[in-house]
Design an enzyme around this catalytic site. Structure first.
Site, PDB file in Angstrom:
ATOM      1  N   VAL A  24       0.835  -1.200   0.000  1.00  0.00           N
ATOM      2  CA  VAL A  24       0.000   0.000   0.000  1.00  0.00           C
ATOM      3  C   VAL A  24       0.872   1.253   0.000  1.00  0.00           C
ATOM      4  O   VAL A  24       2.052   1.221   0.355  1.00  0.00           O
ATOM      5  CB  VAL A  24      -0.933   0.027   1.228  1.00  0.00           C
ATOM      6  CG1 VAL A  24      -1.922  -1.129   1.198  1.00  0.00           C
ATOM      7  CG2 VAL A  24      -0.125   0.007   2.534  1.00  0.00           C
ATOM      8  N   ILE A  35       6.139   1.883  -7.179  1.00  0.00           N
ATOM      9  CA  ILE A  35       6.768   0.635  -7.625  1.00  0.00           C
ATOM     10  C   ILE A  35       7.523   0.926  -8.909  1.00  0.00           C
ATOM     11  O   ILE A  35       6.927   1.193  -9.957  1.00  0.00           O
ATOM     12  CB  ILE A  35       5.713  -0.472  -7.843  1.00  0.00           C
ATOM     13  CG1 ILE A  35       5.020  -0.803  -6.517  1.00  0.00           C
ATOM     14  CG2 ILE A  35       6.349  -1.723  -8.435  1.00  0.00           C
ATOM     15  CD1 ILE A  35       3.924  -1.836  -6.630  1.00  0.00           C
ATOM     16  N   ALA A  83       0.130  -1.449 -11.615  1.00  0.00           N
ATOM     17  CA  ALA A  83       0.717  -1.113 -12.906  1.00  0.00           C
ATOM     18  C   ALA A  83       0.430   0.346 -13.229  1.00  0.00           C
ATOM     19  O   ALA A  83      -0.486   0.954 -12.672  1.00  0.00           O
ATOM     20  CB  ALA A  83       0.146  -1.997 -14.015  1.00  0.00           C
ATOM     21  N   ARG A  84       1.224   0.871 -14.127  1.00  0.00           N
ATOM     22  CA  ARG A  84       0.897   2.167 -14.721  1.00  0.00           C
ATOM     23  C   ARG A  84      -0.031   1.872 -15.896  1.00  0.00           C
ATOM     24  O   ARG A  84       0.340   1.172 -16.830  1.00  0.00           O
ATOM     25  CB  ARG A  84       2.154   2.889 -15.202  1.00  0.00           C
ATOM     26  CG  ARG A  84       1.897   4.318 -15.672  1.00  0.00           C
ATOM     27  CD  ARG A  84       3.197   4.959 -16.153  1.00  0.00           C
ATOM     28  NE  ARG A  84       3.073   6.401 -16.243  1.00  0.00           N
ATOM     29  CZ  ARG A  84       2.607   7.065 -17.285  1.00  0.00           C
ATOM     30  NH1 ARG A  84       2.225   6.393 -18.366  1.00  0.00           N
ATOM     31  NH2 ARG A  84       2.534   8.377 -17.288  1.00  0.00           N
ATOM     32  N   SER A 138      -1.753  -8.300 -19.485  1.00  0.00           N
ATOM     33  CA  SER A 138      -2.921  -7.787 -20.201  1.00  0.00           C
ATOM     34  C   SER A 138      -2.969  -8.391 -21.590  1.00  0.00           C
ATOM     35  O   SER A 138      -1.927  -8.737 -22.173  1.00  0.00           O
ATOM     36  CB  SER A 138      -2.840  -6.262 -20.316  1.00  0.00           C
ATOM     37  OG  SER A 138      -3.803  -5.755 -21.223  1.00  0.00           O
ATOM     38  N   TYR A 142       1.774   0.952 -23.379  1.00  0.00           N
ATOM     39  CA  TYR A 142       1.326   0.113 -22.266  1.00  0.00           C
ATOM     40  C   TYR A 142       1.501  -1.364 -22.608  1.00  0.00           C
ATOM     41  O   TYR A 142       2.068  -2.140 -21.834  1.00  0.00           O
ATOM     42  CB  TYR A 142      -0.138   0.414 -21.942  1.00  0.00           C
ATOM     43  CG  TYR A 142      -0.752  -0.537 -20.943  1.00  0.00           C
ATOM     44  CD1 TYR A 142      -0.423  -0.470 -19.595  1.00  0.00           C
ATOM     45  CD2 TYR A 142      -1.664  -1.511 -21.356  1.00  0.00           C
ATOM     46  CE1 TYR A 142      -0.982  -1.338 -18.670  1.00  0.00           C
ATOM     47  CE2 TYR A 142      -2.229  -2.384 -20.444  1.00  0.00           C
ATOM     48  CZ  TYR A 142      -1.893  -2.292 -19.103  1.00  0.00           C
ATOM     49  OH  TYR A 142      -2.442  -3.168 -18.207  1.00  0.00           O
TER      50      TYR A 142
END
Length: 308
Positions: free
Chosen positions: A31, A42, A63-64, A107, A133
């Site tokens: 967190v 991160i 994730a970004r 993804s 991404y």
């Protein structure tokens, strides 16, 4: 077992933490604030010292993600810093601490944005990510496979498509509200197919990937197991709401022209294009079955949206 989870407070993370807890596992959340292992971010500089005490498995969800208002000077570098480099650093720290299994939530975008005409995407499809991404996620997958070779830690890669359910945001929530309010939608002529996954089904699949011995070293697509076109999806949402969806017969070519003129081609392509995934491998190898049908998951989502 004790499972360290990044992204535990997010849309998918909350449901996954619940599924793990109900299965008897202990969840240790990562967190930014509150109870858990605290990190400011991160990336390649994150200090993971002390994070893995007693931890047998990691689920990496954080994730970004893609943002419409992304103003990064170098978007690919920004995605790589978190999604690729940050993921590898976390994995190597986990392996050094003796963690047995690392479940990475990648993804479908690591493979592509659309399935071939009259075809499907499966785990043998050659990846062709179309945006920064997706590229960063594919590179993270490749880095993790190398970590597995270098350290012996078991890596499992999960590639979900669009995730929906109670608490969903962005375009899917807007679609639900449009149907609920009876707004006319120019989608009656769209004849596409798209694979989706309910958040509860994805959470259960991640639990299975933590537990099942045969998941080690494997890559899986996870879907509801039933595909729906955009028009059909609107109709299913309408049935869950108890009212018909109002769909207008606007030719797809006009929708795409409008997307080009308004700078929203990507959004229109997602509405009109097909993305069909074969998720039979996880069912065959792990014996996993989605706990909810698409209609059950849509009904649960509608109830939650109406109550909020």
């Amino acid at each position: 077992m004790k499972v360290l989870m990044t992204g535990a407070t997010g849309f998918v993370g909350r449901e996954t933490a619940r599924a793990l807890s109900e299965a008897g596992h202990q969840v240790s959340p990562v967190v930014r604030a509150g109870d858990g292992f605290r990190v400011a971010s991160i990336d390649g500089y994150t200090d993971w010292s002390g994070a893995f005490e007693g931890v047998q498995a990691v689920i990496h969800l954080a994730a970004r993600v893609h943002r419409m208002d992304d103003r990064s000077a170098d978007p690919l570098a920004a995605f790589r810093a978190v999604n690729t480099i940050g993921t590898e650093r976390l994995a190597r720290a986990a392996a050094a601490a003796g963690v047995l299994r690392f479940v990475f939530v990648s993804s479908v975008k690591a493979v592509g944005e659309a399935s071939p005409p009259d075809g499907v995407i499966d785990e043998t499809t050659v990846p062709q990510p179309a945006d920064p991404y997706g590229i960063s996620k594919l590179e993270a997958e490749q880095a993790l496979l190398q970590v597995a070779v270098d350290t012996g830690m078991q890596v499992v890669i999960v590639r979900p498509p669009l995730v929906y359910g109670p608490g969903v945001g962005a375009n899917f929530r807007a679609l639900v509200h449009a149907v609920a309010r009876g707004w006319p939608l120019p989608l009656a002529c769209v004849r596409n197919r798209r694979s989706l996954v309910a958040v509860g089904n994805l959470a259960d699949a991640l639990r299975c990937c933590v537990e099942h011995p045969a998941a080690a070293g494997r890559t899986y697509f996870v879907t509801d197991g039933e595909d729906a076109g955009t028009a059909e999806l609107c109709q299913r949402i309408g049935r869950a709401l108890g009212r018909p969806a109002r769909l207008l017969p606007v030719p797809v070519v006009l929708l795409r022209l409008a997307g080009t003129l308004t700078g929203r081609s990507a959004a229109v392509n997602r509405l009109t294009g097909s993305l069909v995934l074969d998720s039979s491998r996880i069912r065959r190898e792990l014996g996993w079955q989605p706990p909810q049908t698409m209609d059950e998951a849509l009904a649960a989502m509608v109830v939650a949206e109406c109550a909020s």
